[in-house]
Design a protein around this motif. Structure first.
Motif, PDB file in Angstrom:
ATOM      1  N   GLY A 189       0.792  -1.222   0.000  1.00  0.00           N
ATOM      2  CA  GLY A 189       0.000   0.000   0.000  1.00  0.00           C
ATOM      3  C   GLY A 189       0.824   1.271   0.000  1.00  0.00           C
ATOM      4  N   VAL A 190       2.146   1.158  -0.048  1.00  0.00           N
ATOM      5  CA  VAL A 190       3.038   2.316  -0.063  1.00  0.00           C
ATOM      6  C   VAL A 190       3.667   2.447  -1.443  1.00  0.00           C
ATOM      7  N   GLY A 191       3.416   3.574  -2.100  1.00  0.00           N
ATOM      8  CA  GLY A 191       4.065   3.848  -3.370  1.00  0.00           C
ATOM      9  C   GLY A 191       5.420   4.480  -3.136  1.00  0.00           C
ATOM     10  N   TYR A 192       6.391   4.125  -3.962  1.00  0.00           N
ATOM     11  CA  TYR A 192       7.733   4.664  -3.771  1.00  0.00           C
ATOM     12  C   TYR A 192       8.359   5.002  -5.117  1.00  0.00           C
ATOM     13  N   VAL A 193       9.140   6.076  -5.109  1.00  0.00           N
ATOM     14  CA  VAL A 193       9.965   6.471  -6.248  1.00  0.00           C
ATOM     15  C   VAL A 193      11.334   6.823  -5.677  1.00  0.00           C
ATOM     16  N   LEU A 194      12.367   6.150  -6.147  1.00  0.00           N
ATOM     17  CA  LEU A 194      13.733   6.356  -5.667  1.00  0.00           C
ATOM     18  C   LEU A 194      14.630   6.638  -6.867  1.00  0.00           C
ATOM     19  N   ASP A 195      15.555   7.568  -6.702  1.00  0.00           N
ATOM     20  CA  ASP A 195      16.425   7.911  -7.819  1.00  0.00           C
ATOM     21  C   ASP A 195      17.746   8.459  -7.299  1.00  0.00           C
ATOM     22  N   THR A 196      18.835   8.099  -7.954  1.00  0.00           N
ATOM     23  CA  THR A 196      20.143   8.674  -7.647  1.00  0.00           C
ATOM     24  C   THR A 196      20.937   8.786  -8.939  1.00  0.00           C
ATOM     25  N   SER A 197      21.735   9.835  -9.074  1.00  0.00           N
ATOM     26  CA  SER A 197      22.474  10.062 -10.309  1.00  0.00           C
ATOM     27  C   SER A 197      23.776  10.783 -10.018  1.00  0.00           C
ATOM     28  N   ALA A 210      32.762  20.362 -13.699  1.00  0.00           N
ATOM     29  CA  ALA A 210      31.767  20.252 -12.630  1.00  0.00           C
ATOM     30  C   ALA A 210      31.430  18.787 -12.397  1.00  0.00           C
ATOM     31  N   THR A 211      31.078  18.486 -11.150  1.00  0.00           N
ATOM     32  CA  THR A 211      30.576  17.164 -10.765  1.00  0.00           C
ATOM     33  C   THR A 211      29.357  17.371  -9.880  1.00  0.00           C
ATOM     34  N   ARG A 212      28.296  16.617 -10.173  1.00  0.00           N
ATOM     35  CA  ARG A 212      27.039  16.777  -9.432  1.00  0.00           C
ATOM     36  C   ARG A 212      26.483  15.417  -9.049  1.00  0.00           C
ATOM     37  N   ASP A 213      26.104  15.271  -7.780  1.00  0.00           N
ATOM     38  CA  ASP A 213      25.406  14.083  -7.284  1.00  0.00           C
ATOM     39  C   ASP A 213      24.025  14.509  -6.804  1.00  0.00           C
ATOM     40  N   GLN A 214      23.012  13.732  -7.190  1.00  0.00           N
ATOM     41  CA  GLN A 214      21.640  14.102  -6.860  1.00  0.00           C
ATOM     42  C   GLN A 214      20.834  12.855  -6.545  1.00  0.00           C
ATOM     43  N   SER A 215      20.028  12.926  -5.491  1.00  0.00           N
ATOM     44  CA  SER A 215      19.185  11.787  -5.104  1.00  0.00           C
ATOM     45  C   SER A 215      17.835  12.296  -4.637  1.00  0.00           C
ATOM     46  N   MET A 216      16.820  11.450  -4.789  1.00  0.00           N
ATOM     47  CA  MET A 216      15.493  11.788  -4.276  1.00  0.00           C
ATOM     48  C   MET A 216      14.752  10.530  -3.877  1.00  0.00           C
ATOM     49  N   ALA A 217      13.840  10.694  -2.931  1.00  0.00           N
ATOM     50  CA  ALA A 217      12.958   9.609  -2.495  1.00  0.00           C
ATOM     51  C   ALA A 217      11.573  10.196  -2.270  1.00  0.00           C
ATOM     52  N   LYS A 218      10.564   9.493  -2.767  1.00  0.00           N
ATOM     53  CA  LYS A 218       9.181   9.920  -2.592  1.00  0.00           C
ATOM     54  C   LYS A 218       8.341   8.720  -2.198  1.00  0.00           C
ATOM     55  N   LEU A 232       8.772  13.337   1.166  1.00  0.00           N
ATOM     56  CA  LEU A 232       9.751  13.672   0.144  1.00  0.00           C
ATOM     57  C   LEU A 232      11.106  13.933   0.778  1.00  0.00           C
ATOM     58  N   ALA A 233      12.168  13.519   0.103  1.00  0.00           N
ATOM     59  CA  ALA A 233      13.527  13.827   0.535  1.00  0.00           C
ATOM     60  C   ALA A 233      14.396  14.015  -0.697  1.00  0.00           C
ATOM     61  N   ASN A 234      15.262  15.036  -0.686  1.00  0.00           N
ATOM     62  CA  ASN A 234      16.139  15.335  -1.811  1.00  0.00           C
ATOM     63  C   ASN A 234      17.512  15.736  -1.308  1.00  0.00           C
ATOM     64  N   THR A 235      18.534  15.301  -2.012  1.00  0.00           N
ATOM     65  CA  THR A 235      19.895  15.749  -1.726  1.00  0.00           C
ATOM     66  C   THR A 235      20.543  16.209  -3.026  1.00  0.00           C
ATOM     67  N   PHE A 236      21.433  17.182  -2.896  1.00  0.00           N
ATOM     68  CA  PHE A 236      22.112  17.764  -4.049  1.00  0.00           C
ATOM     69  C   PHE A 236      23.507  18.169  -3.607  1.00  0.00           C
ATOM     70  N   SER A 237      24.516  17.712  -4.341  1.00  0.00           N
ATOM     71  CA  SER A 237      25.896  18.045  -4.012  1.00  0.00           C
ATOM     72  C   SER A 237      26.628  18.370  -5.307  1.00  0.00           C
ATOM     73  N   GLN A 238      27.361  19.472  -5.306  1.00  0.00           N
ATOM     74  CA  GLN A 238      28.017  19.883  -6.545  1.00  0.00           C
ATOM     75  C   GLN A 238      29.337  20.587  -6.263  1.00  0.00           C
ATOM     76  N   ASP A 239      30.358  20.245  -7.038  1.00  0.00           N
ATOM     77  CA  ASP A 239      31.626  20.959  -7.085  1.00  0.00           C
ATOM     78  C   ASP A 239      31.793  21.497  -8.490  1.00  0.00           C
ATOM     79  N   ALA A 240      32.039  22.805  -8.619  1.00  0.00           N
ATOM     80  CA  ALA A 240      32.122  23.401  -9.944  1.00  0.00           C
ATOM     81  C   ALA A 240      33.180  24.495  -9.979  1.00  0.00           C
ATOM     82  N   GLN A 241      33.990  24.482 -11.031  1.00  0.00           N
ATOM     83  CA  GLN A 241      34.885  25.599 -11.293  1.00  0.00           C
ATOM     84  C   GLN A 241      34.088  26.748 -11.908  1.00  0.00           C
TER      85      GLN A 241
END
Length: 697
Positions: A189-197, A210-218, A232-241
């Motif tokens: 009965g719980v719908g889920y969407v998970l993603d990481t890139s 640049a390097t970017r890491d991104q994740s989400m959970a719903k 909902l939960a989201n993370t975002f991490s980036q290093d860029a010149q």
């Protein structure tokens, strides 16, 4: 005055094709504007929906500029600089922003991606799982509060059905690649969407990797038949010149080049962003209550190119390194109800939004001794707080032919600074802004396939902290800035042409008082002032068509005349005074923008292909329009793809070529840069290829 019935006869005679029966297959359901599900065709506003197919149409799904290129009225420029985010403007609002998004409200799954002061970051949008993006311009967007240009909302789907997993990989020019893994479904009965890139690029220009890491959970589930809970939960991490902008001569000589200071000071930026939210919706027959809350943290450290000598000579300077830790949170609630009234239906909504953000902000010299690009002596230490509290009410009455919409929103934005670095004086202070903004709109169903509408509103745009940080003459906080206010008018037509085309036309006029403009720009410090009146007038046209032999097309055109109605003056970095005369164009804005696409799909094989064309007129780079404008350009793109299903396994592949004819052009501009590094070069001919596999259990 022409009566509605007579007007219908005139339009029928001029455009008989508009009166043929049309299926509502070119329509989309939106929530922008009315905050409840609504047909975009019957909404008295300029609103476009970018669906998942277009978001992922042969794209890496890294930048929202990929998805919004086909939306009229919206300009999304990729700076080729991940340290400064995209440059997004709506009817000219936001074009001045040197980084991030200004003047446009950003929302992702109900959680604001804009801070309470109006500054936002589109990079946090997760395009991999996006179901659709809604883009609204014009008067109706004022119901969303402190901004002026429009609203961009991203929605992700709920997890449902049998579990599935998907992985994708894309790679292309300049060492760019992206890998993504996701899962979705429903269990217990719980719908889920998970993603990481992860995304990585060497960058088109020097010093732009640049390097970017991104994740989400719903997660979604229904505690009752009429209730729905979403986490909902989201993370975002980036290093860029940061390659900075270029002077005109440097751009012409080598578009990949960077200013010497970018290398001397190793200009760069690191971002860590985490947020979470919860939303609950409950239906009571024709009434609905929606409650939500969110919280997050954002940490940024940015190494700028402010010369060492400037920092040593100016005791009021806050250093060449920006370092802050931000905590933010918000709650919102709204009630909506539908009732029968006077042979029609009345939909009412009442709600509130509370948002707050606190920055622990520090500034450091960007040198130690003769070593540059390292964290040195502390030069700034303060706590910056901003909070907004808005209340709104809106109602829509829909009859057989007429729809009337009205709304009222009261906004209050409060800023407070507590200065703990007193070597250059105490810069503590506070300022509050408040405004009540009304909205009115009417839509008339001329025929079953033609709708006419008109709308008007007042807009409100408070200064952001970034515009308040400095005052002229080397001073600190500018608490004397006033919010800009605007009056918006829009009239439009929405029509189905035969069974296979839809036409959207919007004409608009926006008059703004106290427009925020650059007063002084010197070595990384920009002070702002309120100018006089500005005027924006224009037209937006979009045509979507389906043709024989599985061809489809889209055409989107924007004309925008944006200029100052009153003159003003400002000081350059050399100390000279520049006068901006009435009639000068607003910088960062193209008068003409055109997008065209012709696509073809072979249903049996799953093969598809499309050609795209993008053209824009010249763009002024500073207020006086004296320095060289970024020239007009036109480019062509080509993409191919194939989608195949093998039982439970779905495979996709694509190959994309951008800027086919290798044109050299300026992709975006840094408005009013004190060093005249206005120009940010776009890539020449590039390629991108990708594959994905999805397995359903």
């Amino acid at each position: 005055m022409i009566k509605p019935n007579r007007l219908a006869v005139l339009i029928a005679g001029a455009f008989p094709c508009l009166l043929s029966a049309a299926e509502v297959t070119l329509d989309s359901v939106v929530v922008s504007g009315s905050r409840v599900e609504h047909s975009s065709f019957d909404l008295p506003a300029a609103v476009d929906v970018v669906d998942a197919e277009r978001i992922g149409a042969g794209q890496a799904r890294v930048n929202v500029s990929e998805a919004l290129a086909a939306v009229p009225g919206i300009t999304v420029q990729n700076r080729q600089n991940y340290a400064q985010d995209l440059q997004i403007s709506s009817r000219g609002f936001g074009a001045r922003s040197a980084f991030g998004v200004r003047g446009i409200r950003l929302v992702a799954d109900g959680i604001p991606a804009s801070m309470p002061d109006g500054q936002g970051q589109a990079a946090t949008f997760n395009l991999d799982r996006a179901e659709r993006i809604e883009v609204m311009r014009g008067p109706m967007s004022s119901i969303y509060g402190n901004h002026a240009g429009g609203v961009i909302q991203l929605f992700t789907p709920d997890g449902k059905g049998a579990p599935s997993v998907e992985t994708s990989l894309a790679a292309g020019s300049d060492g760019a690649w992206k890998a993504d893994v996701s899962a979705q479904g429903e269990a217990g009965g719980v719908g889920y969407v998970l993603d990481t890139s992860r995304f990585s690029t060497d960058g088109y220009r020097q010093h732009s990797a640049a390097t970017r890491d991104q994740s989400m959970a719903k997660l979604t589930f229904r505690p009752s038949e009429d209730g729905k809970l979403t986490l909902l939960a989201n993370t975002f991490s980036q290093d860029a010149q940061d390659p900075l902008g270029q002077t005109w001569d440097a751009y012409r000589a080598d578009p990949r080049s960077v200013a010497a200071n970018a290398l001397l000071y190793n200009t760069r930026k690191r971002i860590e962003h985490t947020q979470g939210g919860i939303a609950y919706e409950h239906r009571f027959g024709e009434q609905t209550i929606h409650l939500s809350a969110y919280a997050g943290e954002r940490s940024v450290i940015q190494y700028q190119s402010i010369p060492r000598a400037v920092q040593l000579d100016n005791t009021g300077h806050s250093g060449g390194i920006i370092d802050f830790d931000r905590s933010f949170a918000g709650v919102s609630g709204r009630w909506s109800g539908r009732f029968g009234l006077a042979d029609g239906q009345l939909t009412t909504t009442v709600g509130f939004d509370y948002e707050q953000s606190t920055d622990d902000r520090r500034g450091y010299e960007n040198f130690i001794g003769t070593t540059l690009g390292v964290k040195g002596t502390l030069r700034r230490n303060e706590e910056d707080r901003v909070a907004s509290f808005d209340q709104y009410a809106q109602a829509e009455w829909q009859g057989e032919r007429w729809t009337f919409t009205g709304g009222l929103r009261h906004s209050r934005v409060a800023f407070r600074v507590d200065d703990a670095y007193l070597a250059n004086g105490d810069d503590s202070g506070r300022v509050d802004y408040s405004k009540t903004t009304p909205t009115l709109a009417a839509l008339y169903r001329l025929t079953p396939t033609v709708n006419l509408y008109a709308s008007a509103s007042r807009g409100f745009e408070a200064p952001t902290f970034n515009e308040m940080f400095y005052s002229s003459g080397g001073g600190s906080f500018n608490f004397g800035l006033k919010p800009s206010t605007s009056t918006h008018f829009e009239a439009g037509l929405k029509a189905y042409v035969g069974d296979d085309s839809r036409l959207d036309v919007a004409l608009f006029e926006i008059r703004t008082e106290d427009e925020l403009v650059v007063k002084e720009s010197d070595n990384g410090r920009t002070a702002y002032q309120n100018a006089g009146r500005t005027l924006r007038q224009g037209i937006e046209i979009a045509v979507d068509s389906r043709w024989a032999a599985n061809f489809t097309s889209r055409l989107a055109y924007t004309y925008l005349d944006a200029h100052y109605e009153q003159g003003f003056s400002y000081t350059t970095s050399s100390g000279a005074t520049k006068v901006v005369e009435a009639g000068k164009s607003l910088p960062g804005v193209a008068a003409h923008a055109l997008f065209g696409e012709l696509a073809w799909k072979h249903p049996a094989s799953g093969f598809h292909a499309a050609v795209e064309g993008i053209a824009r007129s010249k763009v002024e780079v500073e207020d006086s329009n004296v320095d060289r404008a970024a020239p007009a350009y036109a480019i062509a793109n080509l993409r191919f793809g194939v989608d195949r299903q093998y039982g439970s396994l779905k495979l996709r592949g694509f190959l994309r070529f951008d800027n086919l004819f290798d044109r050299q052009y300026v992709g975006s501009v840094v408005v009013g840069d004190g060093n005249k590094r206005y120009y940010e070069a776009a890539p020449g001919a590039t390629w991108l290829a990708g594959v994905s596999a999805r397995y359903s259990f």
